[in-house]
Design an enzyme around this catalytic site. Structure first.
Site, PDB file in Angstrom:
ATOM      1  N   GLU A 153       1.010  -1.044  -0.029  1.00 27.62           N
ATOM      2  CA  GLU A 153      -0.079  -0.050  -0.019  1.00 27.62           C
ATOM      3  C   GLU A 153       0.889   1.305  -0.011  1.00 27.62           C
ATOM      4  OE1 GLU A 153      -3.678  -0.656   2.329  1.00 27.62           O
ATOM      5  OE2 GLU A 153      -2.333  -1.576   3.426  1.00 27.62           O
ATOM      6  N   ASN A 191      -5.819  -2.589   6.962  1.00 28.61           N
ATOM      7  CA  ASN A 191      -5.887  -2.305   8.474  1.00 28.61           C
ATOM      8  C   ASN A 191      -7.296  -1.657   8.609  1.00 28.61           C
ATOM      9  OD1 ASN A 191      -3.850  -4.069   9.609  1.00 28.61           O
ATOM     10  ND2 ASN A 191      -2.624  -2.608   9.179  1.00 28.61           N
TER      11      ASN A 191
END
Ligand SMILES: NC(=O)c1ccc[n+]([C@@H]2O[C@H](COP(=O)([O-])OP(=O)(O)OC[C@H]3O[C@@H](n4cnc5c(N)ncnc54)[C@H](O)[C@@H]3O)[C@@H](O)[C@H]2O)c1
Lengths: 291, 230
Positions: A153, A191
Site C-alpha cells: 500500500e 488495517n
C-alpha cells in the site's frame, strides 16, 4: 529523476528482514541497519534459511542465491546508510522512535535519498514532518510476510512531491511487488477494514451471539475467506491486535476500531492466541490430540 | 433421518428442488417449515407439541417473533434457521441455526445432523437481529462503499488490496455490484433500525441503488409514459 541502485532497510525485525529479502532478490544492493546486532544475526539466519528453501524448491539456483546474499549486508552503524538511494524504515511502531531515526538518517543520507516508512497505523504526513525531508517521503506498507506477499500500500503524505511518489512507485514495481495507491489515512486500506471487522467478531463472542468456531465457519463457508476472524486473531496475537486497534481508534475515533473489553481480559489472562497455546481456541489440546 | 415438511412457497434461499424440501415424509417427529410464510404456518399449527423438533425458516425476523419470549428463559424444541444468501448470488451452503437460551440441546444436535445430511454447513447462533453474517459483513460493506465515495482508493484498488492482502475471493465493491447493492441496502437498513448504530446505516451508494430499483419497479408497473401525459 531518481535512480535507485542501493536500498537501505532500517529495522531488522519481522518486517525489515522480509523487505530486505525482497530488495536483495530483485537485484538491489541492500543494506540493513538495526541498532541491535542480535536482530541482524537472527535475520541473517532466517534469510539464509529462506533462500536455502528457494534452492531446494528449485525457484532459485545456488549461484543466484550466492549473488543475492553477497549483495545483502547489515550494519549497526547508521553512517553506512549514506550510500542508499532509498531507505525503507521498519523500526518499532512509535512516532518518536520513527522521528528519531529519520532525523539521524537525514543528516547522513544525501538530499536526493528517498525516505519510506512501513508504518501500519501512523500517519505518513506526521512521520514525514519529523524527517527533515517531508517532500521526499512516502508510505510503503508491505504485508506480512513481506518476502511472500506481493501487495504494497503506497501513500503520499500531504507534502510528498509527485516526482517522489512516482519514483517510489517505479521502484516498487521493480521489486516485483504490486503497489496500490491509497490516501494517507489511518490503517490505509487493509488495517482500516480488517481491524474493525475483527473487533466486530470479538464483540459477537462477547455478547454470546455465537461460539468462535461457529463464527469462523460461517465466514469461511459463506464468503470463502481463507481464515475466520477469530482464528486469524489467534495467529496475529491478541496483544498485537490490541496495539493496532488502539492506534487506529486513537486516530479515527470510530467505535468499531476500539478493541472490545474482552481483548484486555484475554491479554491479562495470558490468552494471547497461538503463541501462548490459548486464545479463542485452545492449541494445547490440539497439540496433545495430534501428538 | 425422517421429517415432515411444510413448504409455504417463496423461500428466500431454497429452490423447490432442494433435497431438504423434496425429501420430507408423511409422519415424523421432526417438522421443517420453509418459505416466506414459514412463521405464519408455524403459528397455525394445531399441535406443535407433537414434534420433538420444529425448524422454522426465518427471514430478517427473530425466532422469538414466532415462539414468544419471556424473562430470557425462552427456548424449547422449536428452532429457527436461515440459509445465507447475498442478494442475487446463488445461496451459499451455510445455514445459521437459531437457538434461544433454553433451547433443547438434543433438538439442536438433531437439527444440525438433519441439515448437514442435506449438504449444508451449520453455524449455531443466538436469536439476535442479523445473526452472525449480516452483523459482520454489513458494516464492512458500508465502510467500503463510503470510503470509495471519499476517495480512499479506486474501486479496483480497494478490491485488489483486500483480495491480495487478506485472501478474500472477491473485493467488496465488485461483490456488491454483482449481487445487487439494493439488497445490501435492505439488509443493513433492517440492522440500523434494530441497533441504531451508525455502522449499519446504509451507505450512500446502497441507498442510490435501492432508489433506482424502486423507480425501475414503479415504471415497470405503470408501463411506458403515454404521449400527452406530463
Ligand atoms: N508485523 C506486521 O504484521 C507488520 C505488517 C506491516 C507493517 N508493520 C510495521 O512495520 C514496522 C516494524 O514492525 P515489525 O513487526 O517488523 O517489528 P519488530 O519489533 O519485529 O522489529 C523492529 C526492529 O526495529 C529495530 N529498531 C527499533 N528501534 C530502532 C532504532 N531506533 N534504530 C534501529 N533499529 C531499531 C528493533 O531492534 C527491531 O529489530 C512497524 O512500523 C509496524 O507497524 C508490521
Amino acid at each position: 529523476m531518481h535512480s535507485i541502485k542501493t536500498v537501505g532497510v532500517a529495522g531488522s525485525g519481522t518486517m525489515g528482514a522480509g523487505i530486505a529479502i525482497v530488495a536483495a532478490r530483485a537485484g538491489y544492493k541492500t543494506i540493513v541497519f538495526d541498532r541491535d546486532q542480535s536482530a541482524l544475526d537472527r535475520a541473517r539466519q532466517q534469510t539464509q534459511g529462506f533462500f536455502a528453501k528457494s534452492v531446494e524448491r528449485k525457484k532459485l539456483t545456488q549461484e543466484k542465491v550466492d549473488s543475492i546474499l553477497n549483495g545483502l549486508t547489515s550494519t549497526t552503524r547508521l553512517e553506512d546508510m549514506a550510500q542508499c538511494d532509498i531507505v525503507i524504515e521498519a523500526v518499532f511502531e512509535n512516532l518518536k522512535v520513527k522521528h528519531d531515526i529519520f532525523a539521524q538518517l537525514n543528516l547522513v543520507c544525501p538530499p536526493q535519498t528517498l525516505f519510506a516508512s512501513n508504518t501500519s497505523t501512523l500517519s505518513i504526513t506526521e512521520i514525514a514532518a519529523g524527517s527533515g525531508r517531508d517532500e521526499n517521503f512516502v508510505g510503503m506498507h508491505f504485508c506480512l510476510p513481506a518476502q511472500l506477499m506481493k501487495l504494497v500500500e503506497m501513500s503520499p503524505g500531504l507534502r510528498t512531491r509527485t516526482e517522489t511518489f512516482d519514483a517510489a512507485w517505479e521502484f516498487c514495481l521493480a521489486l516485483g511487488q504490486i503497489p496500490v495507491k491509497t490516501k494517507d489515512n489511518p490503517g490505509f486500506i487493509l488495517n482500516y477494514f480488517l481491524v474493525p471487522f475483527n473487533n466486530d467478531a470479538i464483540r459477537l463472542v462477547e455478547a454470546g451471539v455465537a461460539e468462535p468456531a461457529d463464527i469462523d465457519r460461517a465466514i469461511k463457508s459463506a464468503l470463502g475467506y481463507p481464515m475466520g476472524p477469530l482464528e486469524l486473531l489467534d495467529l496475529v496475537g491478541l496483544d498485537t491486535h490490541w496495539l493496532v486497534a488502539e492506534a487506529l481508534y486513537s486516530s479515527t475515533h470510530e467505535p468499531r476500531a476500539a478493541a472490545p473489553a474482552l481483548v484486555k481480559r484475554m491479554i491479562a489472562a495470558g490468552q494471547l492466541g497461538r503463541k501462548t497455546g490459548q486464545g479463542f481456541y485452545s492449541y494445547k489440546t490440539n497439540a496433545m490430540f495430534g501428538g | 433421518m425422517q421429517y415432515e415438511i411444510i413448504n409455504t412457497g417463496g423461500s428466500p434461499a431454497f429452490e423447490d428442488s432442494h433435497a431438504l424440501l423434496t425429501q420430507g415424509q408423511a409422519k415424523a417427529s421432526t417438522l421443517v417449515i420453509v418459505g416466506n410464510q414459514a412463521g405464519l404456518a408455524f403459528r397455525q399449527l394445531s399441535q406443535p407439541q407433537r414434534y420433538t423438533l420444529i425448524l422454522i425458516e426465518l427471514g430478517l425476523e427473530c425466532l422469538g417473533t414466532h415462539t414468544g419470549e419471556s424473562r430470557g428463559q425462552e427456548g424449547s424444541q422449536i428452532l429457527g434457521f436461515s440459509r445465507f444468501r447475498l442478494g442475487e448470488a446463488p445461496s451459499t451452503n451455510l445455514v445459521e441455526l437459531v437457538r434461544q437460551p433454553q433451547s433443547v440441546e438434543s433438538a439442536i444436535l438433531t437439527a444440525k445432523a438433519l441439515l448437514e445430511a442435506k449438504g449444508l454447513q451449520v453455524s449455531v447462533c443466538a436469536d439476535f437481529a442479523g445473526r452472525i453474517l449480516n452483523r459482520l459483513i454489513r458494516p464492512y460493506y458500508n465502510g467500503a462503499l463510503t470510503r470509495l465515495d471519499e476517495g480512499l482508493a479506486s474501486a479496483d484498488d480497494l478490491d485488489m488490496t483486500l483480495k491480495l492482502g487478506l485472501g478474500y475471493p472477491e473485493g467488496p465493491i465488485t461483490l456488491l455490484e454483482r449481487t445487487g447493492l439494493q439488497h445490501h441496502f435492505k439488509a443493513t437498513q433492517a440492522l440500523f433500525e434494530a441497533y441504531g448504530q451508525s455502522a449499519y446505516a446504509p451507505a450512500r451508494r446502497a441507498r442510490v441503488a435501492y432508489e433506482r430499483a424502486q423507480f425501475a419497479s414503479l415504471s415497470a408497473s405503470e408501463g411506458p409514459p403515454k404521449k400527452g401525459q406530463s
